[in-house]
Design a protein around this motif. Structure first.
Motif, short mmCIF file in Angstrom:
data_model
loop_
_atom_site.label_atom_id
_atom_site.label_comp_id
_atom_site.label_asym_id
_atom_site.label_seq_id
_atom_site.Cartn_x
_atom_site.Cartn_y
_atom_site.Cartn_z
N LEU A 159 7.77 0.26 5.76
CA LEU A 159 9.10 0.41 5.18
C LEU A 159 9.74 -0.96 5.02
O LEU A 159 9.56 -1.84 5.86
N ASN A 160 10.51 -1.12 3.95
CA ASN A 160 11.25 -2.36 3.75
C ASN A 160 12.46 -2.09 2.88
O ASN A 160 12.49 -1.10 2.12
N SER A 161 13.47 -2.95 3.00
CA SER A 161 14.68 -2.81 2.19
C SER A 161 15.41 -4.14 2.13
O SER A 161 15.46 -4.88 3.12
N GLY A 179 11.93 0.70 0.18
CA GLY A 179 10.56 0.65 -0.31
C GLY A 179 9.58 1.26 0.68
O GLY A 179 9.66 1.00 1.89
N ILE A 180 8.66 2.08 0.18
CA ILE A 180 7.62 2.71 1.01
C ILE A 180 6.27 2.28 0.46
O ILE A 180 5.95 2.56 -0.69
N GLU A 181 5.48 1.58 1.26
CA GLU A 181 4.17 1.10 0.84
C GLU A 181 3.08 1.83 1.62
O GLU A 181 3.10 1.87 2.85
N ASN A 182 2.14 2.41 0.90
CA ASN A 182 1.02 3.12 1.52
C ASN A 182 -0.07 2.10 1.86
O ASN A 182 -0.74 1.57 0.98
N THR A 183 -0.25 1.82 3.14
CA THR A 183 -1.26 0.86 3.60
C THR A 183 -2.49 1.57 4.17
O THR A 183 -3.32 0.93 4.81
N ASP A 211 14.96 11.93 -3.58
CA ASP A 211 13.73 12.70 -3.35
C ASP A 211 13.22 12.32 -1.97
O ASP A 211 13.00 11.14 -1.69
N ASP A 212 13.06 13.29 -1.10
CA ASP A 212 12.67 12.98 0.27
C ASP A 212 11.16 13.03 0.50
O ASP A 212 10.68 12.72 1.59
N THR A 213 10.38 13.39 -0.53
CA THR A 213 8.92 13.44 -0.41
C THR A 213 8.31 12.60 -1.52
O THR A 213 8.64 12.77 -2.69
N HIS A 214 7.39 11.71 -1.13
CA HIS A 214 6.78 10.80 -2.10
C HIS A 214 5.26 10.83 -1.93
O HIS A 214 4.75 10.61 -0.82
N ILE A 215 4.56 11.11 -3.02
CA ILE A 215 3.09 11.06 -3.04
C ILE A 215 2.69 9.68 -3.55
O ILE A 215 2.99 9.32 -4.69
N ILE A 216 2.01 8.91 -2.70
CA ILE A 216 1.75 7.51 -2.99
C ILE A 216 0.25 7.25 -2.87
O ILE A 216 -0.35 7.47 -1.82
N PRO A 217 -0.40 6.75 -3.94
CA PRO A 217 -1.82 6.36 -3.83
C PRO A 217 -1.97 5.17 -2.88
O PRO A 217 -0.99 4.47 -2.57
N GLU A 218 -3.20 4.94 -2.43
CA GLU A 218 -3.43 3.83 -1.51
C GLU A 218 -3.11 2.50 -2.18
O GLU A 218 -3.31 2.30 -3.37
N ASN A 219 -2.54 1.61 -1.36
CA ASN A 219 -2.18 0.26 -1.78
C ASN A 219 -1.10 0.23 -2.86
O ASN A 219 -0.96 -0.76 -3.57
N GLU A 220 -0.32 1.31 -2.97
CA GLU A 220 0.79 1.33 -3.92
C GLU A 220 2.09 1.60 -3.19
O GLU A 220 2.09 1.97 -2.01
N SER A 221 3.20 1.39 -3.92
CA SER A 221 4.53 1.53 -3.31
C SER A 221 5.40 2.44 -4.17
O SER A 221 5.19 2.57 -5.37
N ARG A 222 6.40 3.02 -3.53
CA ARG A 222 7.43 3.81 -4.20
C ARG A 222 8.78 3.43 -3.61
O ARG A 222 8.87 2.93 -2.49
N THR A 223 9.84 3.69 -4.38
CA THR A 223 11.20 3.37 -3.94
C THR A 223 11.98 4.66 -3.75
O THR A 223 12.06 5.49 -4.66
#
Length: 358
Positions: A159-161, A179-183, A211-223
């Motif tokens: 997580l970052n902001s 920011g949410i990054e899938n590591t 939106d409280d649910t985020h589907i994130i591929p590996e090594n990608e980020s969502r806000t």
């Protein structure tokens, strides 16, 4: 004398017999047929744990079964195993030696799967080898066998902001970007929530996400956008917003998953330290195009080319302003000179006539 001849004959016969036996043994060793070799892996598949902190090693065990045709007891079968797991390193056991009494042997080999390898696919481990007789010159290849390697998915995110310290006006809605990054090594479904939302509601601050649910591929980020609706009656001062995230996919699969926390500080104020820029003024509406009138045709169309040439010449003369001014001046001067000359002649003749009359 006869006795010596008999002894010498017996020695020669023994030597010839030894040579014949040796030749027969050599020919027999080379004449042995191909063995029947079977390589069997005990595991049809293995799963590799490639999460950070793990070694990523998977181990396979197996057995080599051998059926040899008739051979002298002094002959052996040597099997050298080989393995292929793509670009991954594999530890191969030393050569296995078989005889008529030793017809099967076990082995172990390990595959090093790189840490962080993507999950969701399967990889082949192919085990084969070569065989040869000792002594002897015959050799060949062993029929290969294979097994599967699956990569286990691990769950990890950060997580970052840039809005860890944020001002909010009473009676307004503030926004915080997180920011949410899938590591991890596979697609993940991450839930984000405010864990102290009830305490904030009691103080007149309503937190909610777009939106409280985020589907994130590996090594990608969502806000994720966190909205904070502040009541007019909320007291001024700093509040903590405790944000928490975890993997819903890991929870469903019953796997271990980390819980990440992020604290955001909101200062309730009546006026922002850095006022938000006012929106750009709307541009003035463009004037409507005037009603276009039909053009008036002043001159008729001239079809005669000679007339057009004459008109063109006249236009050239009219356009020459200096010529139109100089020509009238010259004419006036000429007329004046002519008049002056005529008057001079007239007065000269008249004066001459008077003298003659006198």
């Amino acid at each position: 004398m006869g006795r010596r001849i008999e002894i010498i004959g017996m020695v020669v016969v023994l030597l010839l017999s030894a040579v014949a036996i040796s030749i027969a043994m050599e020919e027999g060793a080379d004449a042995v047929g191909e063995p029947d070799i079977t390589i069997a892996l005990a595991q049809a598949k293995q799963t590799a744990d490639v999460a950070p902190g793990q070694d990523g090693i998977v181990t396979f065990t197996g057995t080599v079964f051998v059926e040899m045709p008739y051979a002298p007891n002094v002959q052996y079968l040597v099997v050298q195993l080989q393995a292929d797991a793509g670009d991954w390193p594999v530890s191969v056991p030393p050569a296995l030696t078989f005889s008529k009494a030793q017809k099967q042997q076990s082995f172990t080999m390990s595959v090093q799967v790189p840490i962080g390898t993507s999950s969701g696919g399967s990889y082949d481990l192919i085990v084969g080898g070569t065989w040869s007789y000792s002594p002897g010159v015959q050799s060949g290849e062993c029929a290969p066998t294979s097994s599967l390697i699956f990569v286990k998915q691990y769950f990890s995110h950060d997580l970052n902001s840039d809005d860890l310290f944020k001002e909010a006006l009473r009676g307004k809605v503030a926004q915080v970007e997180i920011g949410i990054e899938n590591t991890g090594n596979g697609e993940d479904e991450i839930l984000i929530e405010v864990v102290n939302s009830m305490d904030l509601l009691e103080e007149g601050i309503e937190p909610y996400f777009n939106d409280d649910t985020h589907i994130i591929p590996e090594n990608e980020s969502r806000t994720a956008i966190l909205f904070l609706r502040v009541s007019e009656s909320t007291h001024r001062g700093t509040r903590e917003i405790d944000v928490q995230t975890y993997s819903k996919m890991g929870e469903r699969l019953g796997e271990e998953y980390p819980i990440e926390d992020l604290t955001i500080f909101i200062d309730i104020v009546d006026q922002l330290s850095d006022p938000e820029p006012e929106p750009d003024p709307e541009p003035d509406p463009e004037p409507e195009d005037p009603v276009k009138e039909d053009p008036v045709v002043e001159d008729p169309v001239i079809e005669d080319p000679e007339v057009e040439n004459d008109l063109g010449n006249n236009d050239d003369q009219v356009s020459d302003g200096s010529s139109s001014i100089v020509i009238p001046i010259v004419v006036v001067i000429v007329v004046v000179l002519l008049v002056g000359i005529c008057l001079g002649i007239y007065f000269f003749i008249r004066s001459t006539g008077k003298k003659r009359n006198d």
